[in-house]
Scaffold this motif. Structure first.
Motif, PDB file in Angstrom:
ATOM      1  N   LYS A   1       3.226  64.819  37.444  1.00 41.99           N
ATOM      2  CA  LYS A   1       4.605  64.395  37.627  1.00 41.99           C
ATOM      3  C   LYS A   1       5.063  64.676  39.056  1.00 41.99           C
ATOM      4  N   ALA A   2       5.864  63.762  39.571  1.00 44.61           N
ATOM      5  CA  ALA A   2       6.421  63.940  40.911  1.00 44.61           C
ATOM      6  C   ALA A   2       7.460  65.047  40.905  1.00 44.61           C
ATOM      7  N   GLY A   3       7.804  65.506  42.100  1.00 38.53           N
ATOM      8  CA  GLY A   3       8.863  66.496  42.224  1.00 38.53           C
ATOM      9  C   GLY A   3       8.411  67.756  42.921  1.00 38.53           C
ATOM     10  N   ILE A   4       9.389  68.495  43.416  1.00 33.87           N
ATOM     11  CA  ILE A   4       9.162  69.753  44.110  1.00 33.87           C
ATOM     12  C   ILE A   4       9.105  70.890  43.093  1.00 33.87           C
ATOM     13  N   ALA A   5       8.148  71.786  43.242  1.00 30.71           N
ATOM     14  CA  ALA A   5       8.082  72.960  42.370  1.00 30.71           C
ATOM     15  C   ALA A   5       9.331  73.811  42.567  1.00 30.71           C
ATOM     16  N   PRO A   6       9.838  74.415  41.502  1.00 34.92           N
ATOM     17  CA  PRO A   6      11.070  75.214  41.632  1.00 34.92           C
ATOM     18  C   PRO A   6      10.999  76.280  42.720  1.00 34.92           C
ATOM     19  N   GLY A   7       9.844  76.919  42.872  1.00 30.29           N
ATOM     20  CA  GLY A   7       9.707  77.966  43.871  1.00 30.29           C
ATOM     21  C   GLY A   7       9.741  77.459  45.302  1.00 30.29           C
ATOM     22  N   GLU A   8       9.552  76.168  45.486  1.00 33.22           N
ATOM     23  CA  GLU A   8       9.555  75.566  46.820  1.00 33.22           C
ATOM     24  C   GLU A   8      10.851  74.808  47.113  1.00 33.22           C
ATOM     25  N   ALA A   9      11.751  74.794  46.134  1.00 28.94           N
ATOM     26  CA  ALA A   9      12.933  73.936  46.250  1.00 28.94           C
ATOM     27  C   ALA A   9      13.855  74.357  47.386  1.00 28.94           C
ATOM     28  N   ASP A  10      14.118  75.647  47.528  1.00 28.13           N
ATOM     29  CA  ASP A  10      15.054  76.095  48.558  1.00 28.13           C
ATOM     30  C   ASP A  10      14.567  75.711  49.955  1.00 28.13           C
ATOM     31  N   ALA A  11      13.290  75.950  50.210  1.00 30.49           N
ATOM     32  CA  ALA A  11      12.732  75.626  51.523  1.00 30.49           C
ATOM     33  C   ALA A  11      12.741  74.120  51.764  1.00 30.49           C
ATOM     34  N   PHE A  12      12.426  73.352  50.736  1.00 30.51           N
ATOM     35  CA  PHE A  12      12.417  71.894  50.887  1.00 30.51           C
ATOM     36  C   PHE A  12      13.821  71.373  51.160  1.00 30.51           C
ATOM     37  N   LEU A  13      14.791  71.886  50.444  1.00 31.86           N
ATOM     38  CA  LEU A  13      16.173  71.456  50.667  1.00 31.86           C
ATOM     39  C   LEU A  13      16.642  71.800  52.080  1.00 31.86           C
ATOM     40  N   ALA A  14      16.240  72.967  52.568  1.00 33.73           N
ATOM     41  CA  ALA A  14      16.581  73.342  53.939  1.00 33.73           C
ATOM     42  C   ALA A  14      15.951  72.389  54.942  1.00 33.73           C
ATOM     43  N   SER A  15      14.697  71.987  54.684  1.00 31.83           N
ATOM     44  CA  SER A  15      14.026  71.075  55.609  1.00 31.83           C
ATOM     45  C   SER A  15      14.640  69.681  55.560  1.00 31.83           C
ATOM     46  N   CYS A  16      15.104  69.254  54.386  1.00 32.97           N
ATOM     47  CA  CYS A  16      15.798  67.966  54.298  1.00 32.97           C
ATOM     48  C   CYS A  16      16.981  67.945  55.264  1.00 32.97           C
ATOM     49  N   ARG A  17      17.704  69.024  55.276  1.00 29.60           N
ATOM     50  CA  ARG A  17      18.902  69.136  56.115  1.00 29.60           C
ATOM     51  C   ARG A  17      18.548  69.371  57.579  1.00 29.60           C
ATOM     52  N   ASP A  18      17.733  70.382  57.831  1.00 28.81           N
ATOM     53  CA  ASP A  18      17.526  70.856  59.204  1.00 28.81           C
ATOM     54  C   ASP A  18      16.487  70.050  59.973  1.00 28.81           C
ATOM     55  N   THR A  19      15.440  69.597  59.289  1.00 27.89           N
ATOM     56  CA  THR A  19      14.373  68.860  59.966  1.00 27.89           C
ATOM     57  C   THR A  19      14.641  67.363  60.007  1.00 27.89           C
ATOM     58  N   TYR A  20      15.154  66.820  58.889  1.00 26.56           N
ATOM     59  CA  TYR A  20      15.300  65.365  58.786  1.00 26.56           C
ATOM     60  C   TYR A  20      16.745  64.882  58.854  1.00 26.56           C
ATOM     61  N   GLY A  21      17.700  65.794  58.843  1.00 28.02           N
ATOM     62  CA  GLY A  21      19.100  65.416  58.947  1.00 28.02           C
ATOM     63  C   GLY A  21      19.638  64.666  57.741  1.00 28.02           C
ATOM     64  N   LEU A  22      19.020  64.878  56.585  1.00 27.69           N
ATOM     65  CA  LEU A  22      19.452  64.195  55.371  1.00 27.69           C
ATOM     66  C   LEU A  22      20.558  64.981  54.667  1.00 27.69           C
ATOM     67  N   THR A  23      21.481  64.253  54.086  1.00 29.37           N
ATOM     68  CA  THR A  23      22.506  64.861  53.249  1.00 29.37           C
ATOM     69  C   THR A  23      22.072  64.724  51.796  1.00 29.37           C
TER      70      THR A  23
END
Length: 229
Positions: free
Chosen positions: A145-167
């Motif tokens: 199944k697709a998706g981010i593992a719960p343990g990686e979610a915080d870091a991924f969300l930070a990268s969405c914002r800080d690295t890619y400028g996504l809201t």
């Protein structure tokens, strides 16, 4: 698991949408929530315009599709007639479909890897169009199944914002088919809360009432409205 595969409905009923709406209203009352806090996404994947049009006529204005190409084939004609309809991509997104997805959809529920973030950021900038974005959480850590593992979610969300400028507006999950969904909904809500995200796309035909009790803001209901495919 596909959207609504466990739902008990066997065929379309003219009253199906009204029945779902009544159940959402009941769940909201029990949860002491405003009905307006929950968006019903009618999952119209695999159904053609002849099946979708009566649901629009009955008042539904938010629809969900799993595949970009299928949506591209049927929705432009429908939205030309019903310009107030909103379209959500609830299935997996490939990077090479990001351009079409940003052009077509008002929301994308399946942001789940850096390549998608990069492609979406490019198209959002190019098209000057900003669909609502949800990060998909693989709460059961299922390899298929697709998706981010719960343990990686915080870091991924930070990268969405800080690295890619996504809201990112919220999170989406599809619990394992063989497990009670409540714990998965609660986990998704916990991750969202600690990251300051208000929207939760969770709950399908068989379990949307439980999802509403646990904070869902968007429920994805297909078979209870359209019948089985």
């Amino acid at each position: 698991m596909t959207e609504d595969s466990a739902a008990p409905v066997t065929g379309h009923s003219p009253n199906a949408l009204a029945s779902v709406e009544a159940e959402i209203a009941r769940a909201c009352r029990e949860a002491r929530r405003d009905r307006a806090s929950v968006t019903l996404i009618a999952v119209s994947k695999t159904f053609d315009a002849d099946a979708i049009t009566p649901v629009i006529a009955a008042g539904q204005r938010v629809f969900g599709e799993n595949r970009v190409q299928e949506a591209k084939g049927k929705w432009p004609a429908l939205t030309s007639v019903y310009p107030d309809v909103a379209l959500h991509l609830i299935g997996p997104l490939q990077s090479n479909k990001a351009k079409e997805a940003v052009a077509l959809f008002d929301a994308i529920h399946s942001v789940d890897r850096p390549s998608i973030c990069q492609a979406l950021a490019k198209e959002i900038e190019s098209q000057k169009k900003s669909p609502q974005l949800f990060v998909q959480i693989n709460t059961g850590e299922e390899p298929q199944k697709a998706g981010i593992a719960p343990g990686e979610a915080d870091a991924f969300l930070a990268s969405c914002r800080d690295t890619y400028g996504l809201t990112i507006s919220g999170l989406m999950c599809i619990p394992p088919v063989d497990e009670p969904p409540a714990a998965h909904f609660a986990l998704t809500a916990k991750i969202a809360a600690r990251n300051g995200l208000k929207n939760l796309s969770m709950g399908m035909s068989a379990d949307f009432a439980t999802a509403i009790m646990l904070g869902a803001t968007h429920v994805r209901v297909g078979s209870a409205i359209f019948g089985h495919r």
